[in-house]
Write a protein that holds these residues in place. Structure first.
Motif, PDB file in Angstrom:
ATOM      1  N   GLU A 185      75.292  23.459  50.566  1.00  0.00           N
ATOM      2  CA  GLU A 185      76.101  22.927  49.477  1.00  0.00           C
ATOM      3  C   GLU A 185      75.125  21.516  49.399  1.00  0.00           C
ATOM      4  O   GLU A 185      75.160  20.821  48.442  1.00  0.00           O
ATOM      5  CB  GLU A 185      77.355  22.706  49.823  1.00  0.00           C
ATOM      6  CG  GLU A 185      77.694  21.570  50.872  1.00  0.00           C
ATOM      7  CD  GLU A 185      77.586  21.962  52.455  1.00  0.00           C
ATOM      8  OE1 GLU A 185      77.531  21.469  53.373  1.00  0.00           O
ATOM      9  OE2 GLU A 185      77.126  23.282  52.493  1.00  0.00           O
ATOM     10  N   LYS A 186      74.363  21.169  50.450  1.00  0.00           N
ATOM     11  CA  LYS A 186      73.516  20.019  50.531  1.00  0.00           C
ATOM     12  C   LYS A 186      72.468  19.890  49.382  1.00  0.00           C
ATOM     13  O   LYS A 186      71.919  18.836  49.104  1.00  0.00           O
ATOM     14  CB  LYS A 186      72.897  19.756  51.880  1.00  0.00           C
ATOM     15  CG  LYS A 186      74.079  19.317  52.944  1.00  0.00           C
ATOM     16  CD  LYS A 186      73.481  19.184  54.118  1.00  0.00           C
ATOM     17  CE  LYS A 186      74.602  18.904  55.326  1.00  0.00           C
ATOM     18  NZ  LYS A 186      74.011  18.541  56.544  1.00  0.00           N
ATOM     19  N   GLN A 222      74.126  18.343  46.323  1.00  0.00           N
ATOM     20  CA  GLN A 222      74.707  17.259  46.718  1.00  0.00           C
ATOM     21  C   GLN A 222      73.644  16.077  46.982  1.00  0.00           C
ATOM     22  O   GLN A 222      73.896  14.872  46.687  1.00  0.00           O
ATOM     23  CB  GLN A 222      75.618  17.509  47.622  1.00  0.00           C
ATOM     24  CG  GLN A 222      76.915  18.135  47.540  1.00  0.00           C
ATOM     25  CD  GLN A 222      77.529  18.548  48.636  1.00  0.00           C
ATOM     26  OE1 GLN A 222      77.415  18.150  49.667  1.00  0.00           O
ATOM     27  NE2 GLN A 222      78.806  19.178  48.585  1.00  0.00           N
ATOM     28  N   THR A 223      72.481  16.485  47.262  1.00  0.00           N
ATOM     29  CA  THR A 223      71.353  15.554  47.589  1.00  0.00           C
ATOM     30  C   THR A 223      70.973  14.722  46.442  1.00  0.00           C
ATOM     31  O   THR A 223      70.386  15.315  45.420  1.00  0.00           O
ATOM     32  CB  THR A 223      70.252  16.092  48.491  1.00  0.00           C
ATOM     33  OG1 THR A 223      70.916  16.696  49.581  1.00  0.00           O
ATOM     34  CG2 THR A 223      69.100  15.065  48.694  1.00  0.00           C
ATOM     35  N   LYS A 224      70.696  13.421  46.365  1.00  0.00           N
ATOM     36  CA  LYS A 224      70.367  12.626  45.180  1.00  0.00           C
ATOM     37  C   LYS A 224      69.366  11.535  45.839  1.00  0.00           C
ATOM     38  O   LYS A 224      69.213  11.213  47.095  1.00  0.00           O
ATOM     39  CB  LYS A 224      71.314  11.933  44.754  1.00  0.00           C
ATOM     40  CG  LYS A 224      72.628  12.642  44.211  1.00  0.00           C
ATOM     41  CD  LYS A 224      72.277  13.565  42.721  1.00  0.00           C
ATOM     42  CE  LYS A 224      73.612  13.969  42.218  1.00  0.00           C
ATOM     43  NZ  LYS A 224      74.552  14.655  42.822  1.00  0.00           N
ATOM     44  N   GLN A 264      73.718   7.592  40.126  1.00  0.00           N
ATOM     45  CA  GLN A 264      73.671   8.318  41.463  1.00  0.00           C
ATOM     46  C   GLN A 264      72.225   8.517  41.830  1.00  0.00           C
ATOM     47  O   GLN A 264      71.635   8.819  43.027  1.00  0.00           O
ATOM     48  CB  GLN A 264      74.282   9.579  41.702  1.00  0.00           C
ATOM     49  CG  GLN A 264      76.019   9.195  41.376  1.00  0.00           C
ATOM     50  CD  GLN A 264      77.077  10.442  41.406  1.00  0.00           C
ATOM     51  OE1 GLN A 264      76.320  11.593  41.579  1.00  0.00           O
ATOM     52  NE2 GLN A 264      78.204  10.361  41.745  1.00  0.00           N
ATOM     53  N   PRO A 269      69.044  14.449  41.128  1.00  0.00           N
ATOM     54  CA  PRO A 269      69.576  15.658  41.913  1.00  0.00           C
ATOM     55  C   PRO A 269      68.340  16.574  42.659  1.00  0.00           C
ATOM     56  O   PRO A 269      67.203  16.585  41.631  1.00  0.00           O
ATOM     57  CB  PRO A 269      70.321  16.451  40.823  1.00  0.00           C
ATOM     58  CG  PRO A 269      70.727  15.413  39.906  1.00  0.00           C
ATOM     59  CD  PRO A 269      69.447  14.495  39.457  1.00  0.00           C
ATOM     60  N   ARG A 316      75.292  24.784  43.813  1.00  0.00           N
ATOM     61  CA  ARG A 316      76.437  23.842  42.873  1.00  0.00           C
ATOM     62  C   ARG A 316      77.814  24.386  42.975  1.00  0.00           C
ATOM     63  O   ARG A 316      78.833  23.726  42.807  1.00  0.00           O
ATOM     64  CB  ARG A 316      75.765  23.970  41.437  1.00  0.00           C
ATOM     65  CG  ARG A 316      74.565  23.168  41.250  1.00  0.00           C
ATOM     66  CD  ARG A 316      74.171  22.977  39.700  1.00  0.00           C
ATOM     67  NE  ARG A 316      74.999  22.477  39.073  1.00  0.00           N
ATOM     68  CZ  ARG A 316      75.591  22.875  37.952  1.00  0.00           C
ATOM     69  NH1 ARG A 316      75.039  23.857  37.125  1.00  0.00           N
ATOM     70  NH2 ARG A 316      76.444  22.137  37.238  1.00  0.00           N
TER      71      ARG A 316
END
Length: 405
Positions: free
Chosen positions: A172-173, A176-178, A241, A244, A312
């Motif tokens: 999942e990272k 989620q990593t930005k 943010q 991605p 995602r």
């Protein structure tokens, strides 16, 4: 209008010949109709929705387009050799399920399971290409049957719950990593420098071979467009943010793909096989090996896209890849490549095609969704855009006498 230098019998160049608009649209300015269409779509949806141009929505649009863009990049290699892969969505799904099964049931680390799933995707693609080249069955039939078979295997690999959850597995990272702030601008600067090196080296190589290289259309405009587009995207994403990681992965794949197609013998072989495989064979190109490599690349990239999609959605299940029980991933991937400028008839297409095509598909879906339009209408519009893109391609070919055989 661009010119072409024609050498005389003695080798001395004469006055450049002026090319028609149609000829320019098949070469230097092939992306122009797509860019114009994309701008028109953005203007239209801006008037239809107040939030379309918001930083949050643009960031979501780009992230949502990433998987389709990566898939379009993969299918592009197959289209270039005048073949088709209708199993690419099924490969996307089954490799994602395999990756999840290795992690959840067998305790593999993601950094081991993900590469294994990509290798599996490569092997599936190469196997289907081997069947096409060895037996002689059309790729349409082979990959259609393979896709159906892979959908069945995908069902067998799934647990009784028909879904593998990937929360807290590390996968999942990826989504989620930005990358935000100054780091995002450093990444942009690196990519712009690499893009400039690729564009300039390509122009220099063509000049070394005695070809006329219009500086404006071949160097200045692509570099300026890349700089402006990249700066705008980074600024927008930084205001929401950051960049991605999946978008960055797509950018890296585009960079690698651009180098392969422009600067390597393999890239030249892809175009040669797509234009005329018999002539390529007589020129010493191993046509079967080139097609196997193209299908293998498509399968590996599809597997990587499956991992990103699973990251995602935090899991994989029956509908992963869009193959089991329906889905539109296959349609959207092929449509994105063709709409972006890859010819269905082989031998023509550039690396930006995947990017432009996925942006068109993503813009249409995002904009219609903001307008509250039903999914059925979005499918109709996407299908119409695909037919329109192929029709424009054929019209340009007929106008310039460059019809595919």
């Amino acid at each position: 209008m661009s010119d072409t230098t024609v050498p005389t019998a003695a080798g001395a160049p004469v006055a450049p010949q002026r090319r028609t608009v149609g000829e320019l649209l098949t070469s230097d300015f092939r992306a122009l109709p797509v860019v114009v269409g994309l701008v028109v779509l953005w203007i239209f949806f801006t008037f239809q929705s107040d939030v379309f141009l918001s930083a949050r929505n643009i960031s979501n649009l780009l992230l949502q387009s990433t998987v389709v863009g990566i898939m379009a990049l993969g299918i592009m290699f197959v289209l270039l050799v005048r073949e088709i892969d209708l199993s690419i969505a099924a490969i996307n799904g089954i490799t994602a399920v395999l990756m999840a099964k290795l992690i959840v049931e067998f305790g593999f680390a993601p950094w081991v399971a993900i590469p294994l799933s990509v290798v599996f995707g490569v092997l599936i693609g190469m196997a289907s290409a081997r069947w096409v080249t060895f037996v002689g069955v059309p790729s349409f039939v082979v990959t259609l049957g393979l896709g159906l078979a892979l959908n069945g295997v995908q069902l067998l690999l799934l647990p009784d719950t028909a879904r593998y959850g990937l929360m807290n597995t590390g996968v999942e990272k990826i989504a989620q990593t930005k990358i935000a702030g100054g780091s995002a601008w450093v990444v942009f600067a690196v990519f712009l420098a690499l893009t400039a090196a690729l564009i300039v080296s390509g122009a220099a190589r063509r000049r070394q071979h005695g070809l006329h290289v219009p500086v404006l259309s071949s160097v200045v405009l692509p570099l300026a467009g890349s700089a402006v587009f990249g700066a705008v995207i980074v600024a927008v994403m930084n205001s929401h943010q950051g960049i991605p990681l999946p978008t960055l992965v797509f950018a890296v794949l585009l960079m690698i793909g651009g180098y392969v197609l422009k600067e390597t013998t393999f890239g030249l072989s892809l175009y040669a096989v797509g234009n005329n495989d018999e002539a390529a064979r007589r020129a010493g190109i191993r046509v079967a090996a080139v097609k196997m490599a193209a299908f293998g690349i498509a399968g590996g990239i599809a597997a990587l896209a499956g991992t990103i999609a699973a990251s995602r959605t935090l899991g994989v299940g029956v509908f992963s890849g869009g193959g089991v029980g329906g889905g539109t991933l296959l349609l959207e991937s092929i449509a994105a490549a063709v709409i972006g400028g890859v010819s269905l008839f082989g031998g023509r297409g550039a690396i930006y095609s995947a990017l432009l095509g996925c942006l068109v598909i993503g813009t249409v879906q995002n904009g219609l969704n903001l307008m509250g339009v039903e999914n059925e209408i979005r499918l109709i519009v996407t299908g119409f855009l695909l037919v329109l893109a192929v029709s424009i391609d054929k019209i340009i070919e007929k106008a310039t006498g460059q019809q595919a055989f």
